[in-house]
Design an enzyme around this catalytic site. Structure first.
Site, PDB file in Angstrom:
ATOM      1  N   ARG A 103      52.949  42.264 -30.124  1.00 15.91           N
ATOM      2  CA  ARG A 103      51.697  43.021 -30.262  1.00 15.91           C
ATOM      3  C   ARG A 103      51.590  43.872 -29.020  1.00 15.91           C
ATOM      4  O   ARG A 103      51.579  43.353 -27.896  1.00 15.91           O
ATOM      5  CB  ARG A 103      50.509  42.073 -30.395  1.00 15.91           C
ATOM      6  N   HIS A 130      49.722  48.191 -38.324  1.00 15.63           N
ATOM      7  CA  HIS A 130      49.550  46.733 -38.383  1.00 15.63           C
ATOM      8  C   HIS A 130      50.105  46.234 -39.727  1.00 15.63           C
ATOM      9  O   HIS A 130      49.372  45.792 -40.609  1.00 15.63           O
ATOM     10  CB  HIS A 130      48.058  46.400 -38.234  1.00 15.63           C
ATOM     11  N   GLN A 133      49.379  42.571 -41.305  1.00 19.79           N
ATOM     12  CA  GLN A 133      48.041  42.443 -41.883  1.00 19.79           C
ATOM     13  C   GLN A 133      48.016  43.034 -43.293  1.00 19.79           C
ATOM     14  O   GLN A 133      47.458  42.447 -44.222  1.00 19.79           O
ATOM     15  CB  GLN A 133      47.021  43.171 -40.987  1.00 19.79           C
ATOM     16  N   ASP A 225      37.160  48.334 -40.786  1.00 16.36           N
ATOM     17  CA  ASP A 225      37.695  47.737 -39.555  1.00 16.36           C
ATOM     18  C   ASP A 225      36.767  48.141 -38.408  1.00 16.36           C
ATOM     19  O   ASP A 225      35.896  49.007 -38.581  1.00 16.36           O
ATOM     20  CB  ASP A 225      39.132  48.263 -39.331  1.00 16.36           C
ATOM     21  N   CYS A 265      40.107  43.168 -41.811  1.00 10.93           N
ATOM     22  CA  CYS A 265      41.218  42.445 -41.181  1.00 10.93           C
ATOM     23  C   CYS A 265      40.732  41.401 -40.184  1.00 10.93           C
ATOM     24  O   CYS A 265      41.471  40.482 -39.852  1.00 10.93           O
ATOM     25  CB  CYS A 265      42.152  43.437 -40.495  1.00 10.93           C
ATOM     26  N   ARG A 293      47.711  35.774 -44.052  1.00 11.94           N
ATOM     27  CA  ARG A 293      48.568  36.164 -42.929  1.00 11.94           C
ATOM     28  C   ARG A 293      49.675  35.136 -42.754  1.00 11.94           C
ATOM     29  O   ARG A 293      50.838  35.483 -42.553  1.00 11.94           O
ATOM     30  CB  ARG A 293      47.741  36.244 -41.621  1.00 11.94           C
TER      31      ARG A 293
HETATM   32  N1  NVA Z   1      42.084  48.064 -35.400  1.00  8.76           N
HETATM   33  C1  NVA Z   1      41.930  46.778 -34.767  1.00  8.76           C
HETATM   34  C2  NVA Z   1      42.612  45.713 -35.569  1.00  8.76           C
HETATM   35  C3  NVA Z   1      42.495  44.327 -35.026  1.00  8.76           C
HETATM   36  C4  NVA Z   1      43.234  43.321 -35.809  1.00  8.76           C
HETATM   37  C5  NVA Z   1      42.496  46.842 -33.360  1.00  8.76           C
HETATM   38  O1  NVA Z   1      43.576  47.430 -33.186  1.00  8.76           O
HETATM   39  O2  NVA Z   1      41.861  46.326 -32.444  1.00  8.76           O
HETATM   40  N1   CP Z   2      43.576  40.686 -37.931  1.00 10.19           N
HETATM   41  C1   CP Z   2      44.202  40.347 -36.798  1.00 10.19           C
HETATM   42  O1   CP Z   2      45.310  40.789 -36.514  1.00 10.19           O
HETATM   43  O2   CP Z   2      43.509  39.451 -36.031  1.00 10.19           O
HETATM   44  P1   CP Z   2      43.861  38.998 -34.537  1.00 10.19           P
HETATM   45  O3   CP Z   2      43.582  40.162 -33.640  1.00 10.19           O
HETATM   46  O4   CP Z   2      42.933  37.836 -34.285  1.00 10.19           O
HETATM   47  O5   CP Z   2      45.297  38.604 -34.489  1.00 10.19           O
END
Ligand code: NVA
Ligand code: CP
Length: 310
Positions: A103, A130, A133, A225, A265, A293
């Site tokens: 990540r 992502h 997800q 989101d 998500c 997931r």
């Molecule tokens: N768009 C959000 C998704 C989190 C799972 C982020 O990148 O923070």
């Molecule tokens: N939806 C998602 O990726 O959640 P986290 O940020 O908790 O991993």
């Protein structure tokens, strides 16, 4: 040959459907207490340069359930935070582990990592995409509808990583998708173009608009989101003023003209991108997505290892 899981655009519709079928099977087996050791003795490094609840836990549990060994590596605990390069981290870890999930921030970082890693690399979220997800989301859609074609999803909010991966994912599976974002926060044009090219082959309809009410018309699923993603927190106050017109509330839900499921998500900010009323209602399937997931990622890891073994 190793395959990396960086965006859904890198896979054929058939490959992605195979993974969803496998995820459904793994879910069923798990319910019956069956845990096959598809990852026996495999070590999987999980690098997090940003926070996570779902991704971290579902990957750790998923690897363990398949007989593998997960290593949680937060950015600050490894030399990345002290300036060791992505390429050296990739080459070093490839000597120890069999797979890496990351990540991170810019998508180029994961592309660089994958280029220098000799083991498969999975995208656990970048600023732009992502895909894990979205595999869980599409699995959830399939569970609810029993089909992909003829289903419509509307995404309302920021043109971010979720919007981009939903665009590519829906296009691949033949799911119609309408995206409504404020003008200033639209999806990247090259991602939209790529999705349109894929959709031309699968028959999915793609609509890009700034009008949330137009987007949700006839939608089976409304997805939203956070308004300020990780890494963009300093823009949160400015964004709140612009995004309030894109809140998913009862009014917007009624504009679909049919029974519609609510998707997110997570994590969610109630009272911002979605009202508590909608989030807590019986049409909300956000925790089904979160559960999936685990199953979807197990299927992805199993599939990627099969490519190496065959
Ligand atoms: N768009 C959000 C998704 C989190 C799972 C982020 O990148 O923070
Ligand atoms: N939806 C998602 O990726 O959640 P986290 O940020 O908790 O991993």
């Amino acid at each position: 040959m190793k395959r990396d899981f960086l965006t859904l655009a890198d896979f054929s519709t058939q490959e992605l459907k195979e993974m969803i079928e496998s995820a459904i099977k793994l879910k069923e087996e798990r319910k019956n207490g069956i845990f096959r050791k598809y990852l026996e003795n495999k070590k999987v490094a999980l690098i997090f340069e940003k926070s996570s609840t779902r991704t971290r836990v579902s990957f750790e549990v998923g690897v363990a359930e398949m007989g593998g060994y997960p290593l949680f590596l937060s950015r600050n605990d490894i030399q990345l935070a002290r300036g060791e390069s992505i390429r050296d981290t990739a080459r070093t870890l490839s000597r120890y582990v069999d797979m890496v999930m990351i990540r991170t921030f810019e998508h180029e970082r994961i592309e660089e990592f994958a280029k220098f890693a000799s083991v498969p690399v999975i995208n656990g979220l970048t600023n732009e995409f992502h895909p894990c997800q979205v595999m869980a989301d599409i699995m959830t859609i399939y569970e609810k509808m029993g089909k992909y074609e003829g289903v419509k999803l509307a995404y309302v909010g920021d043109g971010n990583n979720m919007a981009h991966s939903l665009l590519i994912g829906c296009a691949k599976f033949g799911i119609d998708i309408s995206i409504a974002t404020p003008e200033k926060y639209q999806c990247l044009q090259d991602v939209v173009e790529k999705a349109k090219t894929i959709a031309a082959e699968t028959g999915a309809k793609i609509e890009i608009t700034n009008d949330p009410f137009k987007a949700v018309k006839g939608a089976d699923f409304i997805y939203t989101d956070v308004w300020a993603s990780m890494g963009f927190e300093d823009e949160a106050e400015e964004r709140k003023k612009i995004f309030i017109d894109y809140q998913v509330n009862k009014n917007l839900l009624e504009a679909t003209g049919k029974r519609t499921y609510f998707m997110h998500c997570l994590p969610a900010h109630l009272g911002e991108e979605v009202t508590e009323e909608v989030f807590e209602s019986e049409i909300s399937i956000v925790f089904d997505e979160a559960e999936n997931r685990l199953h979807a990622q197990k299927a992805i890891m199993k599939w990627l290892f099969e490519q190496i073994d065959n």
